[in-house]
Design an enzyme around this catalytic site. Structure first.
Site, PDB file in Angstrom:
ATOM      1  N   LEU A 453      68.008 -12.585  -6.870  1.00 52.39           N
ATOM      2  CA  LEU A 453      66.963 -12.575  -5.860  1.00 52.39           C
ATOM      3  C   LEU A 453      66.332 -13.969  -5.831  1.00 52.39           C
ATOM      4  CD1 LEU A 453      64.424  -9.652  -5.420  1.00 52.39           C
ATOM      5  CD2 LEU A 453      63.973 -11.979  -4.668  1.00 52.39           C
ATOM      6  N   ALA A 454      67.026 -14.875  -5.166  1.00 53.68           N
ATOM      7  CA  ALA A 454      66.599 -16.279  -5.147  1.00 53.68           C
ATOM      8  C   ALA A 454      67.269 -16.953  -3.956  1.00 53.68           C
ATOM      9  CB  ALA A 454      66.982 -16.984  -6.449  1.00 53.68           C
ATOM     10  N   GLU A 455      66.482 -17.203  -2.919  1.00 51.95           N
ATOM     11  CA  GLU A 455      67.063 -17.704  -1.661  1.00 51.95           C
ATOM     12  C   GLU A 455      67.629 -19.111  -1.788  1.00 51.95           C
ATOM     13  OE1 GLU A 455      64.643 -14.220  -0.794  1.00 51.95           O
ATOM     14  OE2 GLU A 455      64.203 -16.063  -1.908  1.00 51.95           O
ATOM     15  N   ASP A 480      61.659 -13.847   7.031  1.00 48.70           N
ATOM     16  CA  ASP A 480      60.350 -14.114   6.442  1.00 48.70           C
ATOM     17  C   ASP A 480      60.462 -14.692   5.031  1.00 48.70           C
ATOM     18  OD1 ASP A 480      58.609 -12.079   8.455  1.00 48.70           O
ATOM     19  OD2 ASP A 480      60.672 -11.501   8.023  1.00 48.70           O
ATOM     20  N   ILE A 482      63.027 -16.813   4.096  1.00 44.72           N
ATOM     21  CA  ILE A 482      63.959 -17.932   4.128  1.00 44.72           C
ATOM     22  C   ILE A 482      63.354 -19.209   3.560  1.00 44.72           C
ATOM     23  CG2 ILE A 482      63.377 -18.875   6.422  1.00 44.72           C
ATOM     24  CD1 ILE A 482      66.426 -19.113   6.910  1.00 44.72           C
ATOM     25  N   HIS A 525      57.871  -9.090   7.362  1.00 39.02           N
ATOM     26  CA  HIS A 525      59.166  -8.552   7.787  1.00 39.02           C
ATOM     27  C   HIS A 525      59.364  -8.616   9.301  1.00 39.02           C
ATOM     28  CE1 HIS A 525      58.474  -6.726   3.818  1.00 39.02           C
ATOM     29  NE2 HIS A 525      59.786  -6.715   3.705  1.00 39.02           N
TER      30      HIS A 525
END
Length: 725
Positions: A453-455, A480, A482, A525
Site C-alpha cells: 500500500l504505497a503509491e 484521490d 495519487i 474518493h
C-alpha cells in the site's frame, strides 16, 4: 584512459596486487581532479553548476570494480563520479555534461553535471530527486528476473513499443542503487527496501554516508545516527557496514554483496562511511555550519591521502613515481576540459525533441483501427451483447496480456488472491472495482500481483520495469490517493526520455479511477484534478466516457511508446450509458481524435468523462424545449487533444461551452477557452463559456455533492444563456 578492471575483479580473496592498487589510485585521483577542474571552470563562469564526489572515491571505485558494466545495472546519484568513471564514463563525457554541450551523451545539455546516463554501460538516467532511483532499481531487478524466467518475452515485435526496445538480460545480473545517507529519510528508500526484501531481489543498496545531508548532520536526519542499525532486521539481506575511505575494504564488501545477490539469496545493503572534504556543492559553504576541527578531522581521513600513503608505505610507488602519475592525470583532466569547452552547444531547434517518442506516434497508424471485429475474437467477454466499461477494460487487459508477454499488472488489491491456495475456494477480488478480476487466475502471479500500500512504490517500480523494456500496467486505487506517486510521475516517469535525450524511456500505463457523482464518495474518493497532469510534458492523458472508447484507448495506451495516465470515471464503470459489444482484440483508437457525440448547428459543447452523458441530457432537453441544436464533442484524450475538431465545430456554430467535472478555476477548460479566444476570435459571436465544479472539494452529503458538481441543469442554463447572447 584505458584502465582495465579485470584483475581487481578477479581477486576475491587475499590482498590486492600492486598493479590493482595503482589502478584504483589512478581512478580515485582522476575523479578528484575532474572535480577540481570543474570547480575552477565554475569560478571562471565557464560552467553553471558543480557538485563533487570528493571523499567518496574509494567506496565508489571499490563498488565499480566488483561489478560488471554493461552486464549489471546501475542507478547512481549525483555524487557518483568515481563509480561512473570506473565503470567506463570518460573524463571528456563528464566535462561535456558540465559545459552543457550538445554532444553530452548523458543528456545533450538538458541536465546538470553528474546526472549520469549511459546505455552502453547500463547506467540509467539520474535525476536530481533524492532516493526516487531506488524504486527504479527494484523494478529493474524485477524485470531482469522476469526476462530470465521468460526469455521469449524479450523478442521484438512489430506494431507496438517492442519494435523500438532492445532487451538484454542475464540470469545472475545485479542492480546497484546508490543513495546518500541523508536521503534514507525519504519514503521511497523504505519502500524500495520493503519490496527488495519481500521478493529477494538482486539489488545492492549502496549508502554513501558522509555525515551530512547538505547542512543537516546525521544524528538529526537519522534516529540514533546510524542507518545500518535501523534496517538490520529486514529479512533476506546481506549487510555490511564499512570504512568507505578504504578502497580495498570497499571492493571486498561489494564482491561479497554481489555474490549474495547473484546466488539468488536476496538483496544487499552496503553502508560506507565516507567524508565530504568539499561543501555540498558550489552553491553551499560548509564553513557556515561545520567547525574547523570537524573539517580537519575529515581531511585526515581523505581516501586519496590514505591510498597514496599505502602506495608509499608498501613500496609500490616512490614519491617521484606518484608525482609523475598525478601530473599525467592532471593533464588528462585539463585536456578533456579544454576539448569539452570547444564542443558545440545544443541546437535550440531540438528543444522539443524526445518529449514524446519519435518512433511511434499514438495519434497515427497503427492506432487507427476503429472497426470492431466480430465479438468472438479473443472470447474475452463472458457473454455477447452490450458490455459495461468495466467489462471492456478487463477484456482489453486480458487480450493484451495474451498478445504481449511483457505486460504485467499490479497495484493495491488487483490480484484475485495473493495467497494462491485460497483460489480453490474463493472467487477472488481483482481490484476494488473488479476491473482486474480473473487476470491473475489466467496469467499467474508473476504477471498479476498485489503491491504494498504505497503509491510511489507502484509507479517508481513501473519506471524500472519500463526502462528494461517491459510494459507495466499499474493501478492507483483512487485518484484521490495519487499524490504520493505524483513525484514519480512528474519527475521520473514523464521526464525519463527527454532528460536522457532519448536514450531511455519508461512507457508505462497508470490506470486511475477518478471522479464523483457517487453517493458517499466524499473528499477522499470523489475528486478530479486532471489538469495537474495535463500540465506535465511527456505524459499522455486519456479520459474515456464510454465502454467502447475505454477499450480502444486502453489498447493504444498499452501498445504505445509513451507513458500514459489512463483516467477511468468510477461512475461510468457500470452505467447503462455507453455500453457496447466487445469489439475484438485489435480494436484501437488513436490518441488526439475526438468523437462527435451529437451533431448540432447552434452551440459547440466541448467535454469529456462523466460530463458527456450529462451534457447529452442537457442538449436533448434544449432541443426539445427551445429548438437549440448543441454539438457535443467528447475529447476522449486530454493530452493530446483534438484541436482541429474543436476549431471546425466552433467555426460552424460561433458559440462554445467548455464543460468538465473538475473545479472551474485554473482547470482544463481554461486552456481550451483561452486557445479558442486566441485563435478563433473572429469566428465567435459570444464569449467562451465554462461550466465546471465549484472551487472546493466534493462533499459527503449528496445534497452538497449535487450542488458542487455540474449537473444537466447547470449545463442547460449555460446553453440557454449562450443561445440568447
Amino acid at each position: 584512459m584505458g584502465i582495465a578492471v579485470s584483475s581487481a575483479q578477479a581477486g576475491t580473496s587475499g590482498r590486492l596486487g600492486p598493479e590493482d592498487l595503482v589502478k584504483i589510485y589512478r581512478l580515485m585521483y582522476l575523479s578528484r581532479r575532474i572535480d577540481d577542474r570543474e570547480i575552477l571552470l565554475k569560478r571562471q563562469q565557464k560552467i553553471f553548476f558543480q557538485v563533487s564526489g570528493a571523499g567518496h572515491e574509494a567506496l565508489q571505485v571499490g563498488a565499480a570494480l566488483a561489478l560488471r558494466p554493461g552486464y549489471d545495472w546501475f542507478f547512481p546519484y549525483y555524487r557518483d563520479r568515481g563509480l561512473c568513471l570506473a565503470l567506463g564514463v570518460t573524463p571528456l563525457e563528464m566535462f561535456l555534461q558540465a559545459v552543457g554541450a550538445g554532444t553530452d551523451p548523458a543528456s545533450g545539455g538538458r541536465q546538470m553535471p553528474t546526472h549520469w546516463s549511459s546505455r552502453k554501460l547500463n547506467i540509467v538516467s539520474t535525476s536530481s530527486s533524492t532516493s526516487t532511483q531506488l524504486l527504479h532499481a527494484v523494478g529493474c531487478a524485477e524485470a531482469g528476473r522476469y526476462f530470465s524466467r521468460h526469455p521469449e518475452a524479450a523478442q521484438r515485435a512489430e506494431g507496438d513499443y517492442r519494435a523500438y526496445c532492445d532487451v538484454t538480460f542475464h540470469g545472475d545480473e545485479v542492480v546497484v542503487a546508490c543513495v546518500g545517507e541523508g536521503s534514507t529519510s525519504q519514503g521511497e528508500f523504505w519502500e524500495a527496501l520493503n519490496t527488495a526484501s519481500n521478493q529477494k531481489l538482486p539489488v545492492i543498496f549502496m549508502v554513501e554516508d558522509n555525515g551530512y545531508a547538505i547542512s543537516v548532520p546525521v544524528e538529526v536526519n537519522t534516529p540514533g545516527g546510524n542507518i545500518s542499525r535501523l534496517v538490520a532486521n529486514f529479512p533476506n539481506f546481506h549487510f555490511a557496514e564499512i570504512d568507505g575511505t578504504d578502497a580495498e575494504e570497499s571492493l571486498r564488501a561489494f564482491q561479497a554483496a554481489a555474490e549474495h545477490c547473484r546466488a539468488g539469496l536476496g538483496p544487499a545493503f552496503v553502508h560506507g562511511h565516507c567524508v565530504r572534504p568539499y561543501s555540498h556543492s558550489l552553491s553551499d559553504d560548509d564553513k557556515l555550519y561545520r567547525s574547523a576541527a570537524e573539517r580537519e578531522a575529515d581531511a585526515m581521513r581523505d581516501p586519496l591521502t590514505r591510498m597514496q600513503m599505502r602506495l608509499l608505505r608498501e613500496g609500490i610507488l616512490s614519491a617521484e613515481q606518484i608525482n609523475e602519475l598525478e601530473k599525467s592525470l592532471d593533464r588528462e583532466a585539463s585536456e578533456a576540459a579544454d576539448e569539452a569547452l570547444k564542443a558545440p552547444l545544443p541546437p535550440v531547434a531540438g528543444i522539443t525533441q524526445h518529449v514524446y517518442s519519435e518512433d511511434l506516434d499514438p495519434t497515427r497508424p497503427p492506432f487507427a483501427n476503429e472497426q470492431p471485429s466480430n465479438g468472438e475474437a479473443g472470447k474475452s467477454p463472458k457473454a455477447a451483447g452490450p458490455r459495461t466499461m468495466a467489462d471492456l477494460i478487463n477484456a482489453c487487459m486480458r487480450d493484451e496480456m495474451r498478445r504481449d508477454p511483457r505486460v504485467v499488472i499490479y497495484g493495491e488489491d488487483v490480484a484475485d488472491a495473493s495467497r494462491e491456495e485460497a483460489l480453490s475456494e474463493v472467487k477472488g477480488k481483482g481490484g476494488v472495482f473488479k476491473l482486474t478480476a480473473g487476470l491473475q487466475t489466467e496469467f499467474g502471479s508473476e504477471r498479476v500481483f498485489n503491491s504494498p500500500l504505497a503509491e510511489a512504490n507502484i509507479v517508481g517500480r513501473a519506471v524500472g520495469y519500463a526502462v528494461r523494456g517491459m510494459k507495466p500496467v499499474v493501478e492507483i486505487q483512487f485518484f484521490d490517493y495519487i499524490w504520493p506517486a505524483t513525484h514519480q510521475i512528474r519527475n521520473e516517469l514523464a521526464l525519463m526520455r527527454w532528460r536522457s535525450n532519448g536514450a531511455w524511456a519508461s512507457p508505462a500505463v497508470v490506470r486511475v479511477p477518478i471522479g464523483g457523482y457517487l453517493t458517499g464518495g466524499a473528499i477522499y474518493h470523489s475528486q478530479s484534478g486532471e489538469s495537474i497532469f495535463t500540465h506535465i510534458p511527456g505524459l499522455r492523458v486519456v479520459f474515456p466516457s464510454n465502454a467502447l472508447d475505454a477499450n480502444g484507448l486502453l489498447r493504444t495506451a498499452i501498445r504505445c511508446d509513451d507513458p500514459v495516465l489512463f483516467l477511468e470515471h468510477k461512475r461510468l464503470y457500470r452505467e447503462t450509458y455507453g455500453r457496447a459489444p466487445y469489439p475484438g482484440p485489435d480494436f484501437a483508437i488513436p490518441f488526439g481524435k475526438a468523437r462527435i457525440v451529437r451533431p448540432g448547428a447552434h452551440i459547440t459543447l466541448v467535454t469529456y468523462g462523466a460530463v458527456v452523458p450529462r451534457a447529452l441530457q442537457a442538449a436533448q432537453k434544449a432541443h426539445r424545449e427551445h429548438g437549440t441544436d448543441v454539438e457535443i464533442i467528447d475529447l476522449r484524450t486530454l493530452n493530446p487533444y483534438d484541436w482541429e475538431a474543436i476549431a471546425e465545430s466552433v467555426r460552424k456554430t460561433s458559440r462554445v461551452i467548455v464543460a468538465h467535472e473538475d473545479m472551474l478555476s485554473w482547470g482544463y477548460g481554461a486552456e481550451i477557452a483561452a486557445r479558442i479566444a486566441d485563435e478563433l476570435f473572429e469566428d465567435l459571436d459570444a464569449p467562451v463559456k465554462r461550466v465546471a465544479a465549484m472551487d472546493t472539494f466534493v462533499a459527503y452529503q449528496p445534497v452538497l455533492e449535487d450542488a458542487i458538481l455540474p449537473q444537466p441543469g447547470t449545463i442547460l442554463r449555460a446553453i440557454q444563456e449562450l443561445r440568447v447572447y
